[in-house]
Design an enzyme around this catalytic site. Structure first.
Site, PDB file in Angstrom:
ATOM      1  N   ARG A   1      41.059  50.244  38.079  1.00  0.00           N
ATOM      2  CA  ARG A   1      40.526  50.462  39.432  1.00  0.00           C
ATOM      3  C   ARG A   1      40.736  49.231  40.310  1.00  0.00           C
ATOM      4  O   ARG A   1      41.021  49.357  41.499  1.00  0.00           O
ATOM      5  CB  ARG A   1      39.043  50.832  39.409  1.00  0.00           C
TER       6      ARG A   1
ATOM      7  N   GLU B   1      44.274  49.354  41.264  1.00  0.00           N
ATOM      8  CA  GLU B   1      44.417  50.399  42.278  1.00  0.00           C
ATOM      9  C   GLU B   1      43.868  49.933  43.635  1.00  0.00           C
ATOM     10  O   GLU B   1      44.482  50.178  44.685  1.00  0.00           O
ATOM     11  CB  GLU B   1      43.676  51.650  41.809  1.00  0.00           C
TER      12      GLU B   1
ATOM     13  N   SER C   1      42.170  30.470  47.145  1.00  0.00           N
ATOM     14  CA  SER C   1      42.206  29.781  45.858  1.00  0.00           C
ATOM     15  C   SER C   1      41.483  30.582  44.784  1.00  0.00           C
ATOM     16  O   SER C   1      40.442  31.180  45.029  1.00  0.00           O
ATOM     17  CB  SER C   1      41.538  28.411  45.983  1.00  0.00           C
TER      18      SER C   1
END
Length: 147
Positions: A88, A91, A114
């Site tokens: 997920r 995604e 960073s």
């Protein structure tokens, strides 16, 4: 995905002791996500942190060198993740990565966030329609240098 023996030993001992990453984080004075990253070989403990962790988990000193040696970060499996929760996040970056990049660059200019001067926190937000996962990332902005 298979993990190093050290990760497996740490996770097994944590489970046997009935501890959470948050419990261990309190003991060490560190965030639960950072502690989890240590278990997965992505962070480096001080000698004192390693000693305290190993004593708490009832593990031997042979793991101390692994815990205190700087790892090769990001060395997890390079293929697209198959674990549903981890996927997920992949995604999310596929869908929102470019929009996030554009918004960050509109606000800060050309650069990166960073992952060294960085924190990440995971919180549970109770909701009558179903509990929510809140992930907050905070990283120092690093502008690209011109020369």
């Amino acid at each position: 995905m298979s993990f190093p023996e050290s990760t497996q030993l740490l996770l097994k001992a944590k489970k046997e002791k009935g501890l959470t990453f948050a419990d261990i984080g309190i003991l060490l004075g560190l965030d639960e996500v950072w502690v989890a990253s240590l278990f997965y070989g992505q962070s480096t403990a001080s000698d004192e942190e390693a000693d305290k962790l190993l004593t708490t988990l009832g593990l031997g000193a042979e793991l101390k060198e692994i815990l205190t040696t700087p790892p090769v970060k990001g060395s997890l499996d390079p293929v697209i993740p198959t674990d549903p929760l981890i996927y997920r996040f992949y995604e999310i970056m596929q869908v929102y990565g470019m929009p996030m990049k554009d918004v960050i660059q509109e606000k800060f200019g050309d650069g990166i966030m960073s992952a060294i001067d960085f924190t990440i926190n995971v919180d549970k937000v109770e909701d009558p329609k179903g509990d929510r996962v809140k992930v907050a990332m905070c990283g120092k902005f690093l502008p690209y240098k011109k020369w």
